[in-house]
Design an enzyme around this catalytic site. Structure first.
Site, PDB file in Angstrom:
ATOM      1  CE  LYS A 157      -2.053  -0.537   3.988  1.00 34.52           C
ATOM      2  NZ  LYS A 157      -1.485  -1.767   4.559  1.00 34.52           N
ATOM      3  NE  ARG A 204       6.446   1.006  10.627  1.00 35.00           N
ATOM      4  CZ  ARG A 204       5.288   0.826  10.000  1.00 35.00           C
ATOM      5  NH1 ARG A 204       5.149   1.226   8.757  1.00 35.00           N
ATOM      6  NH2 ARG A 204       4.279   0.259  10.617  1.00 35.00           N
ATOM      7  NE  ARG A 227      -4.089  -0.253   9.765  1.00 34.59           N
ATOM      8  CZ  ARG A 227      -2.926   0.263   9.334  1.00 34.59           C
ATOM      9  NH1 ARG A 227      -2.752   1.547   9.252  1.00 34.59           N
ATOM     10  NH2 ARG A 227      -1.945  -0.527   9.002  1.00 34.59           N
ATOM     11  NE  ARG A 255       7.436  -1.865   6.614  1.00 35.48           N
ATOM     12  CZ  ARG A 255       6.117  -1.768   6.695  1.00 35.48           C
ATOM     13  NH1 ARG A 255       5.398  -1.587   5.613  1.00 35.48           N
ATOM     14  NH2 ARG A 255       5.512  -1.874   7.859  1.00 35.48           N
ATOM     15  NE  ARG A 291       2.111  -3.429  12.125  1.00 38.70           N
ATOM     16  CZ  ARG A 291       3.250  -3.325  11.416  1.00 38.70           C
ATOM     17  NH1 ARG A 291       4.367  -3.855  11.885  1.00 38.70           N
ATOM     18  NH2 ARG A 291       3.250  -2.705  10.277  1.00 38.70           N
TER      19      ARG A 291
HETATM   20  P1  AMP Z   1       1.177   1.507   9.238  1.00 38.18           P
HETATM   21  O1  AMP Z   1       2.277   2.494   9.031  1.00 38.18           O
HETATM   22  O2  AMP Z   1       0.030   1.724   8.315  1.00 38.18           O
HETATM   23  O3  AMP Z   1       1.664   0.085   9.243  1.00 38.18           O
HETATM   24  O4  AMP Z   1       0.615   1.788  10.723  1.00 38.18           O
HETATM   25  C1  AMP Z   1       1.452   1.637  11.852  1.00 38.18           C
HETATM   26  C2  AMP Z   1       0.626   1.664  13.121  1.00 38.18           C
HETATM   27  O5  AMP Z   1      -0.010   2.937  13.255  1.00 38.18           O
HETATM   28  C3  AMP Z   1      -0.526   0.660  13.191  1.00 38.18           C
HETATM   29  O6  AMP Z   1      -0.100  -0.629  13.585  1.00 38.18           O
HETATM   30  C4  AMP Z   1      -1.421   1.324  14.240  1.00 38.18           C
HETATM   31  O7  AMP Z   1      -0.890   1.191  15.536  1.00 38.18           O
HETATM   32  C5  AMP Z   1      -1.301   2.796  13.828  1.00 38.18           C
HETATM   33  N1  AMP Z   1      -2.306   3.140  12.808  1.00 38.18           N
HETATM   34  C6  AMP Z   1      -2.080   3.374  11.479  1.00 38.18           C
HETATM   35  N2  AMP Z   1      -3.231   3.653  10.844  1.00 38.18           N
HETATM   36  C7  AMP Z   1      -4.202   3.582  11.774  1.00 38.18           C
HETATM   37  C8  AMP Z   1      -5.610   3.732  11.743  1.00 38.18           C
HETATM   38  N3  AMP Z   1      -6.259   4.020  10.599  1.00 38.18           N
HETATM   39  N4  AMP Z   1      -6.291   3.579  12.886  1.00 38.18           N
HETATM   40  C9  AMP Z   1      -5.660   3.298  14.059  1.00 38.18           C
HETATM   41  N5  AMP Z   1      -4.342   3.112  14.162  1.00 38.18           N
HETATM   42  C10 AMP Z   1      -3.604   3.257  13.045  1.00 38.18           C
END
Ligand code: AMP
Length: 215
Positions: free
Chosen positions: A13, A159, A87, A126, A170
């Site tokens: 994504k 990360r 999400r 990553r 996750r």
């Molecule tokens: P990502 O960078 O998309 O993998 O997101 C990393 C982390 O940020 C996720 O595991 C959540 O803890 C938080 N996060 C990202 N997007 C959302 C969302 N739409 N709602 C709630 N938490 C989020």
């Protein structure tokens, strides 16, 4: 054009949001990047979000909605890609309100489909720039200079939530809370499935075809 990118961790994504934004001028709005910026700046929201994110859980809906709405307001004239938002079903409903407040509509929701095996393989390698969010891979696409972003010179790291344990969590959260969005957007006639398993070079032309269909 406004798009939503759905898909489990490591499905591409973020990588494709960066690809489309470079080619089409759409602005990537990554909820994860917005949250990581708050954590880095040690804001009140960032302090609340940090532990939740490192544990692989979701940050409360209303906190994320506020961040995303501000960014949509700023970028709406360019067209946006919502990457990692919504999400949950509650977030999808909140998003309807945000979109109607700003007289916007979503043209398509692209669901990036991969297996759990691919998730573990991709996330294991990553690397992410702490400054601009650019995504690399240790083996298939490392930065030219170790630890340094090709685009902005920022620090490139693994990360904190890209550990095996957090990825497992996750994926559970994805299955329980995010997967129902596939049917939600299917019913609205917006869903496009995209087989995201092949390597990036093979995927790019296929993705270009999909974008053409949407224009
Ligand atoms: P990502 O960078 O998309 O993998 O997101 C990393 C982390 O940020 C996720 O595991 C959540 O803890 C938080 N996060 C990202 N997007 C959302 C969302 N739409 N709602 C709630 N938490 C989020």
């Amino acid at each position: 054009m406004n798009l939503i990118f759905l898909g489990q961790q490591g499905s591409g994504k973020g990588t494709f949001a960066q690809y489309v934004s470079a080619r089409k001028g759409l602005v990537q709005i990554s909820a994860g990047d917005l949250l990581r910026a708050e954590v880095k700046a040690e804001t009140d929201l960032g302090k609340k979000a940090k532990e939740i994110m490192n544990a692989g859980e979701l940050v409360p809906d209303e906190l994320v909605a506020e961040l995303v709405e501000k960014k949509i307001e700023k970028e709406k004239s360019n067209g946006v890609i919502l990457d990692g938002y919504p999400r949950t079903l509650t977030q999808a409903e909140l998003l309807e309100k945000i979109l109607s407040n700003h007289k916007l509509k979503i043209n398509a929701v692209i669901n990036f489909v991969i297996s759990d095996e691919t998730t573990f393989k991709r996330i294991g390698g990553r690397l992410t720039c702490t400054q601009c969010g650019k995504i690399y891979n240790k083996e298939s696409n490392p930065p030219k200079e170790e630890g340094k972003c090709n685009s902005c010179g920022g620090e490139v790291v693994t990360r904190d939530d890209d550990t095996k344990q957090a990825i497992k969590k996750r994926l559970d959260v994805y299955r329980q809370q995010t997967k129902p969005l596939i049917d939600y957007y299917k019913e609205k006639g917006l869903l496009k499935e995209f087989d995201a398993k092949p390597a990036l070079d093979e995927l790019k032309p296929k993705f270009d075809e999909l974008l053409k269909e949407l224009e």
